[in-house]
Design an enzyme around this catalytic site. Structure first.
Site, PDB file in Angstrom:
ATOM      1  CB  VAL A  15      -9.500   6.892   5.258  1.00 35.34           C
ATOM      2  CG1 VAL A  15      -9.611   8.419   5.253  1.00 35.34           C
ATOM      3  CG2 VAL A  15      -8.093   6.464   5.639  1.00 35.34           C
ATOM      4  CE  LYS A 107       0.083   6.803   0.723  1.00 34.89           C
ATOM      5  NZ  LYS A 107      -0.874   6.380   1.768  1.00 34.89           N
ATOM      6  CB  VAL A 134       1.554  14.323   3.181  1.00 37.57           C
ATOM      7  CG1 VAL A 134       2.963  14.339   3.750  1.00 37.57           C
ATOM      8  CG2 VAL A 134       1.595  14.336   1.659  1.00 37.57           C
ATOM      9  N   GLY A 136      -0.782  11.476   7.582  1.00 31.41           N
ATOM     10  CA  GLY A 136      -2.001  11.241   8.362  1.00 31.41           C
ATOM     11  C   GLY A 136      -2.579  12.482   9.007  1.00 31.41           C
ATOM     12  CD  GLU A 192      -0.334   0.617   1.883  1.00 27.91           C
ATOM     13  OE1 GLU A 192      -1.359   0.060   1.407  1.00 27.91           O
ATOM     14  OE2 GLU A 192      -0.298   1.817   2.196  1.00 27.91           O
ATOM     15  CG  ASP A 203       3.245   5.105   1.962  1.00 23.45           C
ATOM     16  OD1 ASP A 203       2.076   5.296   1.616  1.00 23.45           O
ATOM     17  OD2 ASP A 203       3.717   5.555   3.034  1.00 23.45           O
ATOM     18  CE  LYS A 207       2.537   8.562   3.399  1.00 25.59           C
ATOM     19  NZ  LYS A 207       2.652   7.837   4.683  1.00 25.59           N
ATOM     20  N   GLY A 304      -4.261   5.619  10.061  1.00 28.48           N
ATOM     21  CA  GLY A 304      -5.380   5.202  10.909  1.00 28.48           C
ATOM     22  C   GLY A 304      -6.646   5.955  10.589  1.00 28.48           C
TER      23      GLY A 304
END
Length: 428
Positions: A15, A107, A134, A136, A192, A203, A207, A304
């Site tokens: 990211v 998150k 949250v 993407g 992950e 995960d 969110k 992504g």
């Protein structure tokens, strides 16, 4: 205002490198839309020598993210390291103390410490923005805090972990068991480092807790999100559900009920023809329901470099424009502490049983369900398998408490082999 918005970025993984790439490629376009340039001043990461596919020579380097957060020549600290404790939290707190706004994709940190961090930031007159945390590239935080601000929200739900959706849809399309597709996803790099964060629903639960706080004006309460992963979903369940007109999704649902705030992340059946039922691969989908707007469906890539970096840039542009909102859409001091409720809203359930081949077996099962106040909507029996036969039942609306009562009584009938499987059917 024409002075640049000066930022420091901690974390140069997928990211972080994506944010650099966007600003290096589209800097003038972003500046035109933001009303001022967004300028990277300094960066920080664990490994300075790693090739990230983007040039770093024009930026100051800090080995310590906390030192970066305290720099006097930045306006916004961009936290992209991850982890709910340690350096990420310490650097975020240091940035606020130094008078900087914060943009984060973390998150887990907000799910565990969101209320405390929001109070800290707002008392200092600072912002914490987290669109990238949250779903993407889906602008769901902005939709809730701005676009739907005039609504009393009634329900938030969605598929919020692309890895789990990939595994379930791949199981269905290829006819492969869970273990085989899990290993495939691991080799493709979809999981992950700790795969439990994905497949156990953790995960996605992070969110959901953030969306709940915004939607219902409550303090973040991840500890009371009911979590159930996808590890127990079998290829048989996927095939049988399809035969009954459903698909299985790891679905997050939050709604305020008379008993309190219901938050759950668990495998659910949804109609195969619904938008959620048709969702394939790693795509995310969030469904928002409000009293004035009705139902809104947001669909897009949930992870992504490009999609998540796009969400980071949306927060930076908002700050550059001077848009200043409380962390969770209203002042943190006004957020109520929600009373948690477990599966309070009745729903139909999918029930799979392995019945012993004995006369009256179905009648005994129906009697147990009836004694628990559960009526049958549909039922199918399949071919015998070594003295037993699989039976599928779709119930009418009932509570999980009633269903658990019935399932606890099944062994006493002498006709149920193995452990029954019960999956909620969510109305969408």
């Amino acid at each position: 205002m024409t002075a640049p918005l000066r930022i420091g970025i901690a974390g140069l993984g997928t990211v972080g490198a994506g944010v650099l790439r966007i600003l290096q490629t589209h800097g003038p376009l972003v500046a035109a839309r933001a009303g001022r340039p967004i300028e990277i001043v300094a960066v920080s990461a664990r490994d300075r020598s790693r090739d990230r596919g983007v040039p770093l020579s024009g930026y100051a380097w800090e080995d310590d993210p906390v030192a970066l957060a305290r720099r006097s020549d930045i306006d916004v600290f961009v936290e992209l390291m991850g982890g709910h404790e340690g350096a990420a939290k310490e650097a975020t707190e240091a940035a606020i103390a130094a008078g900087h706004d914060v943009v984060t994709a973390n998150k887990a940190m907000l799910a565990h410490h969101g209320q405390a961090l929001a109070l800290l930031a707002e008392s200092a007159g600072r912002l914490i923005r987290f669109e990238a945390a949250v779903a993407g590239g889906i602008p769901v935080i902005k939709a809730l805090t701005e676009g739907l601000a005039g609504n009393q929200m009634t329900r938030v739900m969605g598929v919020m972990n692309g890895t789990c959706n990939y595994i379930l849809t791949r199981m269905e399309s290829a006819g492969l068991p869970y273990a085989e597709v899990f290993e495939e996803a691991r080799q493709l790099g979809y999981l992950e480092a700790d795969p439990r964060l994905d497949v156990d629903g953790i995960d996605a639960g992070h969110k959901l807790s953030l969306l709940s706080a915004i939607a219902f004006g409550t303090q973040v309460d991840f500890d009371h999100v009911e979590l159930e992963g996808i590890g127990s979903v079998t290829i048989e369940d996927i095939r049988r559900a399809d035969d009954m007109g459903f698909r299985i999704k790891l679905l997050g649902v939050a709604q305020m009920t008379g008993r309190g705030l219901e938050q759950r992340m668990q495998p659910c059946l949804v109609p195969a023809t619904s938008p959620l039922g048709q969702l394939q691969g790693g795509t995310n989908m969030v469904v928002l329901e409000g009293d004035a707007v009705g139902q809104i469906v947001l669909r897009g890539p949930g992870a992504g470099a490009g999609p998540t970096a796009s969400a980071v840039l949306s927060d930076l542009v908002d700050i550059a424009r001077g848009n200043r909102l409380p962390t969770f859409g209203q002042p943190a001091a006004t957020l109520a502490k929600a009373r948690p409720a477990k599966a309070a809203v009745p729903a139909p359930y999918y029930l799979r049983l392995q019945l012993v081949d004995k006369p009256g077996a179905l009648a005994k099962v129906a009697r147990v369900l009836g004694d628990s106040g559960i009526s049958i909507d549909r039922m199918r029996q399949y071919g015998h398998e070594e003295g037993t036969a699989p039976v599928l039942i779709v119930t009418h609306r009932t509570t999980r408490i009633a269903l658990d009562e019935a399932m606890a009584a099944f062994p006493d009938t002498g006709v149920v082999a193995g452990s029954p499987v019960a999956i909620r059917i969510e109305a969408v």
